[in-house]
Write a protein that holds these residues in place. Structure first.
Motif, PDB file in Angstrom:
ATOM      1  N   ASN A  36       0.823  -1.205   0.000  1.00 58.17           N
ATOM      2  CA  ASN A  36       0.000   0.000   0.000  1.00 58.17           C
ATOM      3  C   ASN A  36       0.863   1.263   0.000  1.00 58.17           C
ATOM      4  O   ASN A  36       0.623   2.211   0.754  1.00 58.17           O
ATOM      5  CB  ASN A  36      -0.984  -0.010   1.179  1.00 58.17           C
ATOM      6  CG  ASN A  36      -2.142   0.936   0.948  1.00 58.17           C
ATOM      7  OD1 ASN A  36      -2.523   1.202  -0.185  1.00 58.17           O
ATOM      8  ND2 ASN A  36      -2.694   1.460   2.028  1.00 58.17           N
ATOM      9  N   ILE A  37       1.900   1.233  -0.846  1.00 58.90           N
ATOM     10  CA  ILE A  37       2.771   2.385  -1.048  1.00 58.90           C
ATOM     11  C   ILE A  37       2.912   2.589  -2.553  1.00 58.90           C
ATOM     12  O   ILE A  37       2.394   1.804  -3.340  1.00 58.90           O
ATOM     13  CB  ILE A  37       4.156   2.195  -0.379  1.00 58.90           C
ATOM     14  CG1 ILE A  37       4.883   0.963  -0.962  1.00 58.90           C
ATOM     15  CG2 ILE A  37       4.013   2.082   1.134  1.00 58.90           C
ATOM     16  CD1 ILE A  37       6.284   0.751  -0.412  1.00 58.90           C
ATOM     17  N   ASN A  38       3.661   3.618  -2.972  1.00 57.36           N
ATOM     18  CA  ASN A  38       3.838   3.823  -4.411  1.00 57.36           C
ATOM     19  C   ASN A  38       5.114   3.135  -4.908  1.00 57.36           C
ATOM     20  O   ASN A  38       5.996   2.775  -4.122  1.00 57.36           O
ATOM     21  CB  ASN A  38       3.797   5.306  -4.777  1.00 57.36           C
ATOM     22  CG  ASN A  38       4.894   6.109  -4.130  1.00 57.36           C
ATOM     23  OD1 ASN A  38       6.027   5.661  -4.026  1.00 57.36           O
ATOM     24  ND2 ASN A  38       4.565   7.310  -3.693  1.00 57.36           N
ATOM     25  N   GLN A  39       5.204   2.978  -6.215  1.00 54.07           N
ATOM     26  CA  GLN A  39       6.330   2.278  -6.838  1.00 54.07           C
ATOM     27  C   GLN A  39       7.661   2.969  -6.529  1.00 54.07           C
ATOM     28  O   GLN A  39       8.671   2.314  -6.310  1.00 54.07           O
ATOM     29  CB  GLN A  39       6.093   2.183  -8.353  1.00 54.07           C
ATOM     30  CG  GLN A  39       7.234   1.572  -9.150  1.00 54.07           C
ATOM     31  CD  GLN A  39       8.262   2.604  -9.586  1.00 54.07           C
ATOM     32  OE1 GLN A  39       7.929   3.760  -9.852  1.00 54.07           O
ATOM     33  NE2 GLN A  39       9.514   2.192  -9.639  1.00 54.07           N
ATOM     34  N   ALA A  40       7.667   4.292  -6.482  1.00 50.63           N
ATOM     35  CA  ALA A  40       8.906   5.024  -6.187  1.00 50.63           C
ATOM     36  C   ALA A  40       9.434   4.679  -4.794  1.00 50.63           C
ATOM     37  O   ALA A  40      10.649   4.586  -4.589  1.00 50.63           O
ATOM     38  CB  ALA A  40       8.671   6.527  -6.313  1.00 50.63           C
ATOM     39  N   SER A  41       8.521   4.452  -3.849  1.00 47.35           N
ATOM     40  CA  SER A  41       8.941   4.063  -2.493  1.00 47.35           C
ATOM     41  C   SER A  41       9.600   2.692  -2.503  1.00 47.35           C
ATOM     42  O   SER A  41      10.565   2.449  -1.782  1.00 47.35           O
ATOM     43  CB  SER A  41       7.745   4.060  -1.545  1.00 47.35           C
ATOM     44  OG  SER A  41       7.248   5.365  -1.389  1.00 47.35           O
ATOM     45  N   VAL A  42       9.077   1.781  -3.310  1.00 41.40           N
ATOM     46  CA  VAL A  42       9.683   0.452  -3.434  1.00 41.40           C
ATOM     47  C   VAL A  42      11.084   0.592  -4.023  1.00 41.40           C
ATOM     48  O   VAL A  42      12.035  -0.020  -3.531  1.00 41.40           O
ATOM     49  CB  VAL A  42       8.810  -0.495  -4.296  1.00 41.40           C
ATOM     50  CG1 VAL A  42       9.536  -1.804  -4.583  1.00 41.40           C
ATOM     51  CG2 VAL A  42       7.482  -0.752  -3.609  1.00 41.40           C
ATOM     52  N   ALA A  43      11.233   1.415  -5.049  1.00 36.86           N
ATOM     53  CA  ALA A  43      12.545   1.634  -5.667  1.00 36.86           C
ATOM     54  C   ALA A  43      13.539   2.164  -4.638  1.00 36.86           C
ATOM     55  O   ALA A  43      14.689   1.713  -4.584  1.00 36.86           O
ATOM     56  CB  ALA A  43      12.426   2.591  -6.847  1.00 36.86           C
ATOM     57  N   ARG A  44      13.109   3.108  -3.806  1.00 37.09           N
ATOM     58  CA  ARG A  44      13.987   3.655  -2.763  1.00 37.09           C
ATOM     59  C   ARG A  44      14.349   2.581  -1.739  1.00 37.09           C
ATOM     60  O   ARG A  44      15.499   2.488  -1.303  1.00 37.09           O
ATOM     61  CB  ARG A  44      13.340   4.847  -2.073  1.00 37.09           C
ATOM     62  CG  ARG A  44      13.420   6.139  -2.886  1.00 37.09           C
ATOM     63  CD  ARG A  44      13.037   7.362  -2.069  1.00 37.09           C
ATOM     64  NE  ARG A  44      11.680   7.312  -1.537  1.00 37.09           N
ATOM     65  CZ  ARG A  44      10.588   7.656  -2.217  1.00 37.09           C
ATOM     66  NH1 ARG A  44      10.685   8.077  -3.456  1.00 37.09           N
ATOM     67  NH2 ARG A  44       9.401   7.587  -1.653  1.00 37.09           N
ATOM     68  N   MET A  45      13.373   1.761  -1.349  1.00 36.46           N
ATOM     69  CA  MET A  45      13.637   0.700  -0.372  1.00 36.46           C
ATOM     70  C   MET A  45      14.687  -0.274  -0.905  1.00 36.46           C
ATOM     71  O   MET A  45      15.564  -0.728  -0.160  1.00 36.46           O
ATOM     72  CB  MET A  45      12.350  -0.063  -0.047  1.00 36.46           C
ATOM     73  CG  MET A  45      11.369   0.720   0.803  1.00 36.46           C
ATOM     74  SD  MET A  45       9.776  -0.119   0.952  1.00 36.46           S
ATOM     75  CE  MET A  45      10.219  -1.524   1.945  1.00 36.46           C
ATOM     76  N   GLU A  46      14.596  -0.595  -2.179  1.00 34.03           N
ATOM     77  CA  GLU A  46      15.526  -1.556  -2.765  1.00 34.03           C
ATOM     78  C   GLU A  46      16.957  -1.020  -2.811  1.00 34.03           C
ATOM     79  O   GLU A  46      17.908  -1.799  -2.848  1.00 34.03           O
ATOM     80  CB  GLU A  46      15.082  -1.936  -4.183  1.00 34.03           C
ATOM     81  CG  GLU A  46      13.841  -2.795  -4.193  1.00 34.03           C
ATOM     82  CD  GLU A  46      13.384  -3.184  -5.574  1.00 34.03           C
ATOM     83  OE1 GLU A  46      12.572  -4.106  -5.663  1.00 34.03           O
ATOM     84  OE2 GLU A  46      13.826  -2.557  -6.575  1.00 34.03           O
ATOM     85  N   LYS A  47      17.133   0.282  -2.774  1.00 35.94           N
ATOM     86  CA  LYS A  47      18.464   0.886  -2.821  1.00 35.94           C
ATOM     87  C   LYS A  47      19.057   1.121  -1.438  1.00 35.94           C
ATOM     88  O   LYS A  47      20.252   1.399  -1.317  1.00 35.94           O
ATOM     89  CB  LYS A  47      18.405   2.207  -3.589  1.00 35.94           C
ATOM     90  CG  LYS A  47      18.105   2.014  -5.049  1.00 35.94           C
ATOM     91  CD  LYS A  47      17.967   3.341  -5.747  1.00 35.94           C
ATOM     92  CE  LYS A  47      17.534   3.108  -7.193  1.00 35.94           C
ATOM     93  NZ  LYS A  47      17.169   4.346  -7.864  1.00 35.94           N
ATOM     94  N   ARG A  48      18.227   1.018  -0.406  1.00 36.38           N
ATOM     95  CA  ARG A  48      18.695   1.301   0.952  1.00 36.38           C
ATOM     96  C   ARG A  48      19.669   0.243   1.428  1.00 36.38           C
ATOM     97  O   ARG A  48      19.529  -0.929   1.126  1.00 36.38           O
ATOM     98  CB  ARG A  48      17.514   1.361   1.913  1.00 36.38           C
ATOM     99  CG  ARG A  48      16.613   2.546   1.631  1.00 36.38           C
ATOM    100  CD  ARG A  48      15.737   2.830   2.760  1.00 36.38           C
ATOM    101  NE  ARG A  48      16.588   3.176   3.902  1.00 36.38           N
ATOM    102  CZ  ARG A  48      16.141   3.774   4.977  1.00 36.38           C
ATOM    103  NH1 ARG A  48      14.872   4.093   5.063  1.00 36.38           N
ATOM    104  NH2 ARG A  48      16.927   4.057   5.970  1.00 36.38           N
TER     105      ARG A  48
END
Length: 109
Positions: A54-66
């Motif tokens: 229940n978040i946006n795709q950009a948030s997933v992209a940021r999580m994957e880079k953390r």
């Protein structure tokens, strides 16, 4: 001729020792993946993970880079892929599962 050789043929030409090393290395690579690699291996898109969280795709992209995130965030990400997160402490003589985070998996309510 295309100049391409099937992998099965190349593998058959390898010595048994080389085949064993390749198999061991392959196993290690499968055990160690970044979140983005794991998501792709599970054949999931960032959009699918975003919808599950229940978040946006950009948030997933940021999580994957953390390189650092809360255990609860990582647990939810893994659960969105259909998995389960375990925290294991490895010592020379044993492995211990850390269970103090198990309550993070319980639904809020």
């Amino acid at each position: 001729m295309t100049g391409r050789t099937p992998f099965s043929e190349l593998r058959a030409r390898m010595s048994p020792a080389s085949q064993a090393r390749a198999t061991a290395k392959s196993g290690l690579l499968e055990q160690e993946m970044a979140l983005a690699e794991l998501r792709r291996a599970m054949k999931l898109s960032q959009e699918e993970i975003a919808a599950a969280l229940n978040i946006n795709q950009a948030s997933v992209a940021r999580m994957e880079k953390r390189t650092d995130m809360y255990i609860g965030t990582l647990r939810r990400f893994v659960q969105a892929m259909g998995g389960e997160l375990d925290i294991i402490a490895r010592f020379p003589d044993r492995q211990i599962r850390i269970d103090q985070f198990r309550d993070l998996a319980a639904p809020e309510g």
